[in-house]
Scaffold this motif. Sequence first.
Motif, mmCIF file in Angstrom:
data_model
loop_
_atom_site.group_PDB
_atom_site.id
_atom_site.type_symbol
_atom_site.label_atom_id
_atom_site.label_comp_id
_atom_site.label_asym_id
_atom_site.label_seq_id
_atom_site.Cartn_x
_atom_site.Cartn_y
_atom_site.Cartn_z
ATOM 1 N N GLY A 151 0.413 -1.433 -0.372
ATOM 2 C CA GLY A 151 -0.181 0.325 -0.147
ATOM 3 C C GLY A 151 0.595 1.688 0.052
ATOM 4 N N ASP A 152 2.138 1.370 0.122
ATOM 5 C CA ASP A 152 2.614 2.345 0.903
ATOM 6 C C ASP A 152 3.570 2.595 -0.917
ATOM 7 O OD1 ASP A 152 2.520 2.761 3.271
ATOM 8 O OD2 ASP A 152 4.621 1.795 4.233
ATOM 9 N N ILE A 153 4.005 1.531 -1.033
ATOM 10 C CA ILE A 153 4.377 1.932 -2.131
ATOM 11 C C ILE A 153 3.506 2.360 -3.562
ATOM 12 C CG2 ILE A 153 5.225 0.562 -4.730
ATOM 13 C CD1 ILE A 153 6.876 -1.490 -2.785
ATOM 14 N N ALA A 154 2.580 2.135 -4.095
ATOM 15 C CA ALA A 154 1.297 2.860 -4.213
ATOM 16 C C ALA A 154 0.641 4.269 -4.518
ATOM 17 C CB ALA A 154 -0.121 1.538 -4.544
ATOM 18 N N GLY A 350 -12.015 0.179 13.833
ATOM 19 C CA GLY A 350 -12.875 0.606 13.236
ATOM 20 C C GLY A 350 -12.198 -0.475 12.245
ATOM 21 N N TYR A 351 -11.246 0.452 11.492
ATOM 22 C CA TYR A 351 -10.117 0.166 10.145
ATOM 23 C C TYR A 351 -8.661 1.027 10.222
ATOM 24 C CZ TYR A 351 -11.297 4.975 8.470
ATOM 25 O OH TYR A 351 -11.384 5.902 7.373
ATOM 26 N N ARG A 352 -8.134 0.518 9.548
ATOM 27 C CA ARG A 352 -6.922 1.962 9.427
ATOM 28 C C ARG A 352 -6.632 2.022 7.600
ATOM 29 N NH1 ARG A 352 -1.219 0.267 8.746
ATOM 30 N NH2 ARG A 352 -1.963 -2.020 9.447
ATOM 31 N N LEU A 353 -6.195 2.746 7.380
ATOM 32 C CA LEU A 353 -5.626 2.671 5.116
ATOM 33 C C LEU A 353 -4.855 1.900 5.693
ATOM 34 C CD1 LEU A 353 -6.743 6.446 5.091
ATOM 35 C CD2 LEU A 353 -7.866 4.102 4.101
ATOM 36 N N LEU A 354 -4.550 1.526 4.566
ATOM 37 C CA LEU A 354 -3.471 0.900 3.899
ATOM 38 C C LEU A 354 -3.088 1.655 3.012
ATOM 39 C CD1 LEU A 354 -4.353 -2.961 3.999
ATOM 40 C CD2 LEU A 354 -2.677 -1.593 5.501
ATOM 41 N N THR A 355 -3.799 2.574 2.250
ATOM 42 C CA THR A 355 -2.859 3.027 1.306
ATOM 43 C C THR A 355 -3.904 5.112 1.697
ATOM 44 O OG1 THR A 355 -5.523 3.628 -0.365
ATOM 45 C CG2 THR A 355 -3.467 1.536 -0.889
ATOM 46 N N ASP A 356 -2.965 5.632 1.654
ATOM 47 C CA ASP A 356 -3.226 7.214 2.400
ATOM 48 C C ASP A 356 -2.305 8.015 1.566
ATOM 49 O OD1 ASP A 356 -0.725 6.726 2.293
ATOM 50 O OD2 ASP A 356 -0.490 6.958 4.211
ATOM 51 N N ALA A 357 -3.100 8.062 0.584
ATOM 52 C CA ALA A 357 -2.588 9.469 -0.255
ATOM 53 C C ALA A 357 -3.118 10.669 -1.024
ATOM 54 C CB ALA A 357 -2.139 8.402 -2.227
ATOM 55 N N ASP A 358 -3.171 11.509 -0.841
ATOM 56 C CA ASP A 358 -4.146 12.310 -0.811
ATOM 57 C C ASP A 358 -5.137 12.412 -1.967
ATOM 58 O OD1 ASP A 358 -5.264 15.416 0.125
ATOM 59 O OD2 ASP A 358 -4.704 15.612 -1.899
ATOM 60 N N LYS A 359 -6.791 12.488 -1.299
ATOM 61 C CA LYS A 359 -7.382 12.280 -2.184
ATOM 62 C C LYS A 359 -8.342 13.583 -2.549
ATOM 63 C CE LYS A 359 -9.590 9.784 0.585
ATOM 64 N NZ LYS A 359 -9.508 8.218 1.747
ATOM 65 N N GLU A 360 -7.362 15.036 -2.288
ATOM 66 C CA GLU A 360 -8.173 15.904 -2.749
ATOM 67 C C GLU A 360 -8.783 16.389 -4.279
ATOM 68 O OE1 GLU A 360 -10.561 17.925 -0.987
ATOM 69 O OE2 GLU A 360 -9.995 16.336 0.773
ATOM 70 N N MET A 361 -10.140 16.877 -4.921
ATOM 71 C CA MET A 361 -9.993 16.991 -6.131
ATOM 72 C C MET A 361 -8.522 17.924 -6.613
ATOM 73 S SD MET A 361 -12.374 18.772 -8.407
ATOM 74 C CE MET A 361 -12.341 20.217 -8.692
ATOM 75 N N ARG A 362 -7.868 17.208 -6.779
ATOM 76 C CA ARG A 362 -6.777 17.796 -8.401
ATOM 77 C C ARG A 362 -6.913 17.628 -9.850
ATOM 78 N NH1 ARG A 362 -1.612 16.295 -6.174
ATOM 79 N NH2 ARG A 362 -0.738 18.059 -7.104
ATOM 80 N N VAL A 363 -6.500 19.485 -9.821
ATOM 81 C CA VAL A 363 -6.604 19.572 -11.269
ATOM 82 C C VAL A 363 -4.994 20.500 -11.626
ATOM 83 C CG1 VAL A 363 -7.133 21.416 -13.220
ATOM 84 C CG2 VAL A 363 -9.313 21.231 -11.098
ATOM 85 N N LEU A 364 -4.879 19.293 -13.126
ATOM 86 C CA LEU A 364 -3.282 18.799 -13.436
ATOM 87 C C LEU A 364 -3.291 19.427 -14.601
ATOM 88 C CD1 LEU A 364 -2.653 15.236 -12.597
ATOM 89 C CD2 LEU A 364 -2.232 17.104 -10.890
#
Length: 364
Positions: A151-154, A350-364
């Motif tokens: 998860g960290d790699i991705a 509860g739960y723990r995230l294995l992937t934690d990349a930012d997910k606010e909307m991004r315009v590139l």
Amino acid sequence: MSMRSRIESIFEWLEEEDPEAIVILNSVKPHVDKTFFYASGLYRGEFENCALIMYPDHTAEMCVSKLESESASKSDIPMDIMEDREELKEWLEEKLSDKKKIGINASELTYKGFEKIQDSTEADIIDVSDAIIEARNRKDEKEIEILDKAGDIASSVAEEITDHISEGMKEFKVAAELSYRMRQKGASGDAFEIIAGSGPNSAEPHYTSGKRELQKGDFLVLDFGALYKRYRSDITRTYIIGEASDRQKKMYSTVLEAQKAALDMIEPGVEGAEVHNAAKEVIDSTEFEGKFIHGLGHSIGLSTHDGSGLSPNVEVTLEPGMVFTVEPGIYISDFGGVRIEDDIVVTEEGYRLLTDADKEMRVL
Ligand code: GLY
Ligand code: MN
Ligand code: MN
């Protein structure tokens, strides 16, 4: 690390059945049963046409080809080394001919493999695949440690890829960048065929990538994961190229809200279908009603789709150690799609995230 507890878990999940042995028989890729690796803990090797037998006392033994013997020696499971395929037949006969009842993993065994087992014994053959799925769906500490790394790699690739994406880039180049960057961080490969879908292609949940060039106003769905020590991660981030319309912003915020509603539900004792419904209700209460067209998530581990899921079609009560994706999406034909996907492990609290990349909307 001994894998006896994994074998014990498979036998504990059996119900009425009481097989004297469970046989895992591999064919050639992709028909190599990942249960072979679950039970042996082996990270390397192909193990085509090899076999592993598990016993009710939680011991096991395996029969491997010569070329896999070095890899196989990393496991504490005793092995016999075969010179040719004929010897595998003899090995199966030697181990199974006196048995009255044996279990197979019917979900992964080929029909030819089944015939091979049948030829080696008079025993009743029963399918124990449900017990195997139940055991594999409760990850142990070692598995979670590996899944964390996958998860960290991705996640770290999802963070950095935004600096390498621009208008005019072809989808397959974006996919190649993702793959290269995951390998640079220690992945042994892609967890599955990478999805880099732009514009209308983003509306196809299982698109791969093609030669379309990114254009201003596109959605770009990137769905990828790392293969690490045979385990997999699976993350999706959706970006917007150049400029976001109001409709795109609404789609994005709806999916994000749906994912949050689902994540907020996750704790031991909750039904998987309820988690799915929490996300679906958010989407169906908007103008995007009916546009969430798949289950919310799947269990993930040695396989990307590991046998269980968060979906109205799967009966599962959440327990600590279960690992799922949470991936709501909205798909509009000829326009585009948004999906946001993370991997989680259910914990006592509860739960723990294995992937934690930012997910606010991004315009590139
Ligand atoms: N990448 C395939 C999936 O999300 O299920
Ligand atoms: Mn995915
Ligand atoms: Mn997925």
